[in-house]
Each structure stands twice: as structure tokens, then as C-alpha cells.
Design a protein around this motif. Structure first.
Motif, PDB file in Angstrom:
ATOM      1  N   ASN A  68      -1.722  -4.810  12.194  1.00  0.00           N
ATOM      2  CA  ASN A  68      -2.889  -5.596  12.714  1.00  0.00           C
ATOM      3  C   ASN A  68      -3.523  -4.772  13.817  1.00  0.00           C
ATOM      4  N   THR A  69      -3.747  -3.337  13.765  1.00  0.00           N
ATOM      5  CA  THR A  69      -4.398  -2.734  15.136  1.00  0.00           C
ATOM      6  C   THR A  69      -5.896  -2.344  14.599  1.00  0.00           C
TER       7      THR A  69
ATOM      8  N   ALA B 131      -8.505   4.478   9.093  1.00  0.00           N
ATOM      9  CA  ALA B 131      -7.792   3.663  10.439  1.00  0.00           C
ATOM     10  C   ALA B 131      -7.851   4.838  11.665  1.00  0.00           C
ATOM     11  N   ILE B 132      -7.520   5.968  11.253  1.00  0.00           N
ATOM     12  CA  ILE B 132      -7.613   7.244  12.261  1.00  0.00           C
ATOM     13  C   ILE B 132      -8.927   7.437  13.004  1.00  0.00           C
ATOM     14  N   ALA B 133     -10.077   7.217  12.111  1.00  0.00           N
ATOM     15  CA  ALA B 133     -11.445   7.419  12.388  1.00  0.00           C
ATOM     16  C   ALA B 133     -11.792   6.240  13.211  1.00  0.00           C
ATOM     17  N   SER B 134     -11.592   4.796  12.946  1.00  0.00           N
ATOM     18  CA  SER B 134     -11.845   3.709  13.636  1.00  0.00           C
ATOM     19  C   SER B 134     -10.979   2.360  13.487  1.00  0.00           C
ATOM     20  N   ASN B 135     -10.969   1.849  14.649  1.00  0.00           N
ATOM     21  CA  ASN B 135     -10.310   0.622  14.416  1.00  0.00           C
ATOM     22  C   ASN B 135     -10.892  -0.681  13.735  1.00  0.00           C
TER      23      ASN B 135
ATOM     24  N   ALA C 286      -0.520  -3.722   4.153  1.00  0.00           N
ATOM     25  CA  ALA C 286      -0.583  -2.384   5.022  1.00  0.00           C
ATOM     26  C   ALA C 286      -1.055  -2.674   6.347  1.00  0.00           C
ATOM     27  N   ILE C 287      -2.201  -3.482   6.533  1.00  0.00           N
ATOM     28  CA  ILE C 287      -2.913  -3.631   7.796  1.00  0.00           C
ATOM     29  C   ILE C 287      -1.959  -4.679   8.561  1.00  0.00           C
ATOM     30  N   LYS C 288      -1.130  -5.568   7.911  1.00  0.00           N
ATOM     31  CA  LYS C 288      -0.541  -6.721   8.615  1.00  0.00           C
ATOM     32  C   LYS C 288       0.876  -6.255   9.150  1.00  0.00           C
ATOM     33  N   ALA C 289       1.684  -5.330   8.296  1.00  0.00           N
ATOM     34  CA  ALA C 289       2.944  -5.085   8.509  1.00  0.00           C
ATOM     35  C   ALA C 289       3.260  -4.376   9.603  1.00  0.00           C
ATOM     36  N   PRO C 290       4.172  -4.819  10.372  1.00  0.00           N
ATOM     37  CA  PRO C 290       4.569  -4.006  11.699  1.00  0.00           C
ATOM     38  C   PRO C 290       4.692  -2.473  11.303  1.00  0.00           C
ATOM     39  N   GLU C 291       5.463  -2.160  10.058  1.00  0.00           N
ATOM     40  CA  GLU C 291       5.663  -0.958   9.943  1.00  0.00           C
ATOM     41  C   GLU C 291       4.467  -0.007   9.319  1.00  0.00           C
ATOM     42  N   GLY C 292       3.302  -0.984   8.982  1.00  0.00           N
ATOM     43  CA  GLY C 292       1.963  -0.343   8.724  1.00  0.00           C
ATOM     44  C   GLY C 292       1.135   0.024   9.792  1.00  0.00           C
ATOM     45  N   LEU C 293      -0.001  -0.772   9.617  1.00  0.00           N
ATOM     46  CA  LEU C 293      -0.974  -0.653  10.799  1.00  0.00           C
ATOM     47  C   LEU C 293      -0.863  -1.830  11.766  1.00  0.00           C
TER      48      LEU C 293
END
Length: 419
Positions: free
Chosen positions: A171-172, A202-206, A162-169
Motif C-alpha cells: 500500500n505504498t 512504482a519506482i518512478a512514482s508513488n 500486489a499493491i496491497k500485499a505486505p510482500e508486494g508494494l
């Protein structure tokens, strides 16, 4: 409006499914379904967040079959009629039924002929055990496929994807190993739960750290909800752990039941365990258990945990004896097969019986010499003493002495011997 992360990360093919290799792996049944383009009606059952509905949709999409969703709780007869009409007009319609165990009898009656005729392929999903929760008429027409509890490693794989996938996060965000570990452990095998925690972090911090995860996931995701399979499994494991004298496992399952605030199940199981598994090996422990339950109910949670812990440790480490349970089970088996009449001299009001043949209420010395069992089973033994506790060893010694006495059904002769 952007879709939730868990929805965006839903697998689109069997290759994307995390875990469940016994179903989707090479040469496994669902892989064969897709390869051979042969779909059958089935029920997918397993814990929450393991991919039941996702797999159902993946199967339909992989086979280019149209599908409709139906919720057994909120869906009505009108919705089903529309689906049945569509099934007749189109070819190969798949009906995915969420919470199929809640399908009432009226809806089942409407559904059954369409499954039998093959106009509709049903894929049901449920967290309940289908052998107990689903009507046999539905169950017999569907193959049952169990989804297994996902491991922490499975959850970590889903999180990293989920972190890596373009439709996920995409890599942000970065996540520490500690934070990843906590989410995976707290998820309790539920990918959806894990992805929801990841999303809020992820909303709270990158830069997701252990402290951030703990802030938004303070407690593990519990699989126990009163009335569901996770709850009954914990109750079952609780009793078996005490029977097996594993004090640490018993305390663990007690803690899970306390977390679910389920005093009723704890009370019932402890009482049954005390008299079924400990029994005559330690009657004092049985009495202490009753007192502990009474005290725990009086004070309530959270303080009741201390009292219940005492009772569980006591029962766990006590000698065990199931002799009383086994004895009554044998007696019941005989009674179920044969209803022997009570000997005349033991009846409450014997009729037309001579005084010398009657039971003498005042002759205490004769009581242990009288035959009380019906003649056909006069030598049967139901009780087999267990030697694990001092109390039952004393009972066993007395039992052996009593067995040396000759019992008779001829009370007149017994009385003459006393003269």
C-alpha cells in the motif's frame, strides 16, 4: 538484494492462483490432486505468464513433496543423473521441467523409464501445443493440462493484490483506474509482464497515472513470436477471417503479423487464400494479390502495410469459390486408390496401333468428342462449379454445354463420322 515483485507475488497455494478455475477451482482436477494427495506426471501448457511453473511448485509444496527444477535447454545429462540418483534415495521426488518441448531425444530416453517406474513424477511446462511440439513417447506418459489465457480482469486482480500485499508494494503506491486498465490491456494475459510494469511505475512514482504507465509500457505485450503457437494461431485466424469475409478481423490479424515483421507468412497465406478460397469466383483478385505481394516485398515495411491492406480487403470482400481446390482433392483421392492406365490412343508413342485408332493432332473438331478418362471412371466428375462469381458462372455454362457432347474411346468410328 530485494527480489522482483513478480517473484515475491508468486502464489504459495492453489487459493492464491489467479484464474485457471477449470484446474484449481472447487472439485477441479488439481484441487483433487492436493486433497487426495495423489500427484501424477503431467504437462502444463498455455500462454506465457499464466502460472505454469508457479502451479507446478504449488502442487509440490502443497503435497510436501521435494522438487527439483530442470531446464530442457540448459540442463545436461549430468544434471539428470544426479536427479535420478536422488529420486532413488528419496521418496516422491518431483521434477519440474521448464520448456519441456525442447527436451532432446537423449534426455527423453533417460527420463522415460523413471516416469514409467514411478520413481519420479514429472511436471513439464511449455508455451507450445504439446500435440505438435512434444514427443509422443513423453506425451503418452503424461496428462495434458491446458492453462487458459488470463482476462484483463484477472490481471487487474493480480495488480491490486500486489499493491496491497505486505510482500508486494504494501500500500505504498496509489494507481488510477485508467492506469490499471492500460496495464491490464497491455499485459495480454501475462501476469508477470503486468507486475513488471507495475514495479517500474512504482519506482518512478508513488502515484501511478495513465501518463506514467504509457511512459514505461508504450506498446502491448505481443503474444506473437516467430515459430511459437501464438504466431501460428494468428496466421490461422488470418486465413479463416478472409475465408469468412470478415474484413475487420482479417485486418486485425494482418496488423499482428506486420507487428511481428513476418512478411513470409503473410505472403504464403495470401497466395494460398487467393487460389484456395477465392479462386475461379474472381481470378482477377488472384492476379492482383500476386502483384500486391510483389510490390510489398519491393518496398518492405513499414510502407508495405498499405499494399497488403489493399490485398486483404480485396480478398475479403471478393466472392468465394473453393471449387478448384475441391476438384483436385477429389481427383487425388481417386488416384491414391486406383492407378488406371492411360488409354492407348492418348499415349505419347502408341505401339502396334492402326492409324484410324490413333489420336489425330490435326482434327480440332474431334477433340471435344474424345473420351480422355480411363474406361472404369469415364463418367466421373471432379469439378462442381460455384455460382458466386460472374467468371465461374461463364465457365459453368460452358461446362454444361460440353457435358451434352457424347465422348467416345472409339476414334476410328469418330473419324468415319467426320468423313
Amino acid at each position: 538484494m530485494r527480489q522482483p515483485l513478480a517473484l515475491r507475488m508468486r502464489p504459495k497455494s492453489l487459493d492464491d492462483v489467479i484464474g485457471q478455475k477449470h484446474l484449481v477451482g472447487e472439485n477441479m482436477i488439481l484441487r483433487k490432486v492436493v486433497e487426495n494427495k495423489q500427484l501424477f506426471s503431467c504437462i502444463l501448457f498455455g500462454p506465457p505468464g499464466t502460472g505454469k511453473t508457479t502451479i507446478a511448485k504449488v502442487l509440490a509444496n502443497s503435497l510436501n513433496r521435494p522438487y527439483r527444477m530442470f531446464n530442457a535447454v540448459t540442463g545436461n545429462k549430468k544434471d539428470l543423473d544426479a536427479i535420478f540418483l536422488e529420486a532413488k534415495l528419496s521418496s516422491g521426488l518431483v521434477l519440474i521441467i521448464d520448456e519441456i518441448h525442447r527436451l532432446n531425444k537423449d534426455k527423453q530416453d533417460l527420463l522415460l523409464p523413471h516416469i514409467e517406474e514411478g520413481t519420479l513424477t514429472v511436471i513439464g511446462t511449455t508455451t507450445s501445443n504439446p500435440y505438435f511440439a512434444i514427443n509422443p513417447a513423453i506425451r503418452s506418459r503424461c496428462h495434458l493440462l491446458e492453462l487458459k489465457h488470463l482476462t484483463p480482469d484477472d490481471i487487474k486482480e493480480a495488480l491490486l493484490n500486489a499493491i496491497k500485499a505486505p510482500e508486494g508494494l504494501n500500500n505504498t503506491v496509489n494507481i488510477s483506474d485508467e492506469a490499471l486498465e492500460i496495464i491490464a490491456n497491455h499485459a495480454n494475459g501475462d501476469i508477470r509482464y503486468a507486475l513488471n510494469v507495475l514495479e517500474i511505475c512504482a519506482i518512478a512514482s508513488n502515484n501511478i497515472t495513465k501518463d506514467i504507465v504509457i511512459q514505461y509500457s508504450q506498446f502491448p505485450n505481443s503474444s506473437i513470436s516467430l515459430g511459437d503457437d501464438g504466431h501460428y494461431d494468428a496466421v490461422s485466424a488470418f486465413q479463416k477471417s478472409i475465408r469468412g469475409s470478415d474484413v475487420n478481423a482479417a485486418l486485425y490479424y494482418l496488423a499482428r503479423l506486420i507487428q511481428a515483421n513476418d512478411m513470409d507468412s503473410i505472403e504464403r497465406r495470401l497466395l494460398v487464400i487467393a487460389y484456395e478460397d477465392i479462386g475461379l469466383a474472381n481470378p482477377q483478385a488472384c492476379a492482383r494479390c500476386v502483384n500486391a505481394i510483389d510490390a510489398a516485398k519491393r518496398v518492405g515495411f513499414p510502407e508495405a502495410k498499405i499494399i497488403l491492406s489493399n490485398a486483404v480487403i480485396d480478398l475479403c470482400l471478393s466472392p468465394k469459390s473453393r471449387s478448384a481446390d475441391e476438384a483436385i482433392s477429389k481427383a487425388l483421392q481417386v488416384v491414391e486408390n486406383n492407378a488406371y492406365p492411360v488409354p492407348d490412343y492418348l499415349r505419347l508413342t502408341p505401339v502396334n496401333m492402326k492409324d484410324e485408332d490413333k489420336y489425330d493432332y490435326g482434327d480440332k473438331e474431334s477433340w471435344c468428342h474424345i473420351q480422355y478418362l480411363p474406361e472404369p471412371i469415364k463418367n466421373i466428375e471432379f469439378y462442381v462449379p460455384n455460382q458466386t462469381g460472374s467468371y465461374e458462372r461463364a465457365l459453368a455454362a460452358n461446362y454444361e454445354n460440353l457435358k451434352k457432347l457424347k465422348r467416345t474411346s472409339n476414334l476410328a468410328i469418330l473419324k468415319k463420322k467426320k468423313v
